[in-house]
Write an enzyme that holds these catalytic residues in place. Sequence first.
Site, short mmCIF file in Angstrom:
data_model
loop_
_atom_site.label_atom_id
_atom_site.label_comp_id
_atom_site.label_asym_id
_atom_site.label_seq_id
_atom_site.Cartn_x
_atom_site.Cartn_y
_atom_site.Cartn_z
N LYS A 121 0.84 -1.29 -0.28
CA LYS A 121 -0.10 0.04 0.00
C LYS A 121 0.95 1.16 0.06
O LYS A 121 0.52 2.26 -0.66
CB LYS A 121 -0.95 0.09 1.34
CG LYS A 121 -2.14 -1.05 1.07
CD LYS A 121 -2.95 -0.91 2.48
CE LYS A 121 -3.80 -2.07 2.75
NZ LYS A 121 -4.93 -2.57 1.90
N GLU B 147 -2.84 6.68 8.38
CA GLU B 147 -3.60 7.72 7.27
C GLU B 147 -4.46 8.44 8.29
O GLU B 147 -4.89 7.97 9.20
CB GLU B 147 -4.36 6.60 6.52
CG GLU B 147 -4.01 6.22 5.23
CD GLU B 147 -4.66 5.35 4.33
OE1 GLU B 147 -4.03 4.68 3.62
OE2 GLU B 147 -5.83 5.48 4.47
N ARG C 203 -6.48 -7.88 -9.98
CA ARG C 203 -7.10 -9.24 -10.27
C ARG C 203 -8.68 -9.02 -10.80
O ARG C 203 -9.04 -7.81 -10.61
CB ARG C 203 -7.18 -10.28 -9.06
CG ARG C 203 -7.79 -9.25 -7.73
CD ARG C 203 -7.90 -10.42 -6.71
NE ARG C 203 -8.06 -9.47 -5.59
CZ ARG C 203 -9.21 -8.69 -4.98
NH1 ARG C 203 -10.30 -8.87 -5.52
NH2 ARG C 203 -9.00 -8.27 -3.94
P1 ADP Z 1 -7.75 -3.88 2.78
O1 ADP Z 1 -6.78 -4.17 1.57
O2 ADP Z 1 -7.27 -4.49 4.17
O3 ADP Z 1 -9.14 -4.21 2.35
P2 ADP Z 1 -8.22 -1.07 2.26
O4 ADP Z 1 -7.15 -0.10 2.43
O5 ADP Z 1 -8.89 -1.64 1.28
O6 ADP Z 1 -7.57 -2.56 3.12
O7 ADP Z 1 -9.44 -0.73 3.42
C1 ADP Z 1 -10.30 -1.59 3.65
C2 ADP Z 1 -11.71 -0.60 4.19
O8 ADP Z 1 -11.26 -0.09 5.14
C3 ADP Z 1 -12.10 0.34 3.16
O9 ADP Z 1 -13.04 -0.19 2.10
C4 ADP Z 1 -12.75 1.51 3.86
O10 ADP Z 1 -14.06 0.70 4.42
C5 ADP Z 1 -11.92 1.38 5.31
N1 ADP Z 1 -10.75 2.24 5.10
C6 ADP Z 1 -9.61 2.32 4.63
N2 ADP Z 1 -8.90 3.30 4.81
C7 ADP Z 1 -9.69 4.39 5.45
C8 ADP Z 1 -9.47 5.59 5.92
N3 ADP Z 1 -8.19 6.32 5.88
N4 ADP Z 1 -10.48 6.14 6.45
C9 ADP Z 1 -11.66 5.54 7.01
N5 ADP Z 1 -11.83 4.32 6.33
C10 ADP Z 1 -10.87 3.75 5.67
#
Ligand code: ADP
Length: 509
Positions: free
Chosen positions: A115, A199, A291
């Site tokens: 990430k 973040e 994917r």
């Molecule tokens: P993973 O790869 O573990 O699924 P993501 O980065 O896609 O992680 O984040 C998963 C979920 O977490 C997102 O769909 C969102 O719901 C929540 N999320 C991620 N980053 C943030 C953020 N900075 N603020 C609020 N919610 C977040």
Amino acid sequence: MKKVLIANRGEIALRVVRACRELGIPSVVVYSDADARAPHVREADEAVRLGPPPSSESYLLGDRIIAVAREVGADAIHPGYGFLSEREWFARAVREAGLIWIGPPAEAIAAMGSKIAARTLALAHDVPVVPGTTEPLRDAAEALAIAERFGYPVLLKAAAGGGGKGMRVVRDAAAMAGALEAARRESKNAFGDDAVYVEKYIEGPRHVEIQVLADQHRRCVSLGERECSVQRRHQKMIEEAPSPAVNAELRKAMGAAAVRVAKAAGYQNAGTCEFLLAPNGQFYFLEMNTRIQVEHPVTEMVTGIDLVQWQLRIARGERLPFTSAIEPRGWAIECRITSEDTSNGFLPSTGRIDYLRLPGGPGVRWDSGVGTGSEVTLFYDPMLAKLIVWAPTRAEAIARMRRALDELTIQGIETSREFHLRVMEDDEFQRGAIDIQWLERRLDSLLAAPVPRDQVESAAIAAALLADRDRRRRSPRAAGGAAGKADELSRPELSPWARLARQQGLRDA
Ligand code: ADP
């Protein structure tokens, strides 16, 4: 491309089998002992056993899978989602074995695998990311200093993260040290890497993602967005396309950002850029999934483009004939039907599917990896099937989904069917007033509401009617009212069909 080996199971394996068949390409599936009688194994042209049920002894055996491809004369491998689909080493090994990898180049998987690396790449190409760091944290003191700068709440995230693992929301300084420790431990356990970064935690955003397709001839297009905000514990449950929060202008801006990220990563094939969309309309790039995704059908329904067929066509060198100018037509919704007891803490439910009645009719699509008689075990993901509907408007799509869920009957295990019905009936969902925290906020009241249509009762009535029919079949007289029927049965005006029905006690005089 002469023959495709599918290194996956369940609904996505069957989905790829179907795409192969429509393109006239033979398909081979590999399977574990738990799946020996699964629909994808029955439907493929060939099937090869891998080993016992645990995925580490079957679906994750990359070298063995490549060897099987060679043995059966397959020249291409489709990884589906999960399992080996985003393992850089596997994509590389497939290529080095001289086979076609139906997915992005190993280098693009690597570029998006972390990430932190993905954030850095996005920033360098003018794509906004959630404010935060682009370096792994050294210690809690550094985390505290950064949180002071951005303001609480913040989110600790595993660089290698996936599936919501290694993520912790921190609401004040006192919670920082413990949360960092927990995120590191979870990430180390799940991904063998304890790099964690910070973040800003965005309050009340939507999860909106953009589907891209990129061919081998430098064309990369956006096929519009999917709204995936209905999540529980960061797991998507319901997806739709388009998003109620995205207009043509925002779609264009997000699509262009996704295409910039994909091009920067040297992307090919189907991929998805995930964004958070804040209530003020600002969007932030989260990550790219390298994917095909579970929720790809909603995009297929509103664009008319077969994404899985295009995965195969891109891999064999074809050029994309369309551009990012495609506008969605109508509305599609997908419900993930899982084997969980949703009114009982989403407890996993296992057992045999004794009876399955599928929905049908206009605009209904059922993508499934199970059938009557399937055993549902704890070895794999709880998703049994995806119910997808299409209709001209969102309101009509919701009405259609309610109707389709109503028709669906699964007996033998608990499923999320009724839960989806409750969501479809919810007025906030109907208004599209959802964000990624909506479901968790709403869960108690959703589960407390009465079941929209009394399914429990109608299932009981259906069962009683079936039992009664069986009884009548065994003994027509015992079912009552049969006295003196012999005469009537010989009445000449009765059709053979009606006569037989009466003999079996299925029709009254
Ligand atoms: P993973 O790869 O573990 O699924 P993501 O980065 O896609 O992680 O984040 C998963 C979920 O977490 C997102 O769909 C969102 O719901 C929540 N999320 C991620 N980053 C943030 C953020 N900075 N603020 C609020 N919610 C977040």
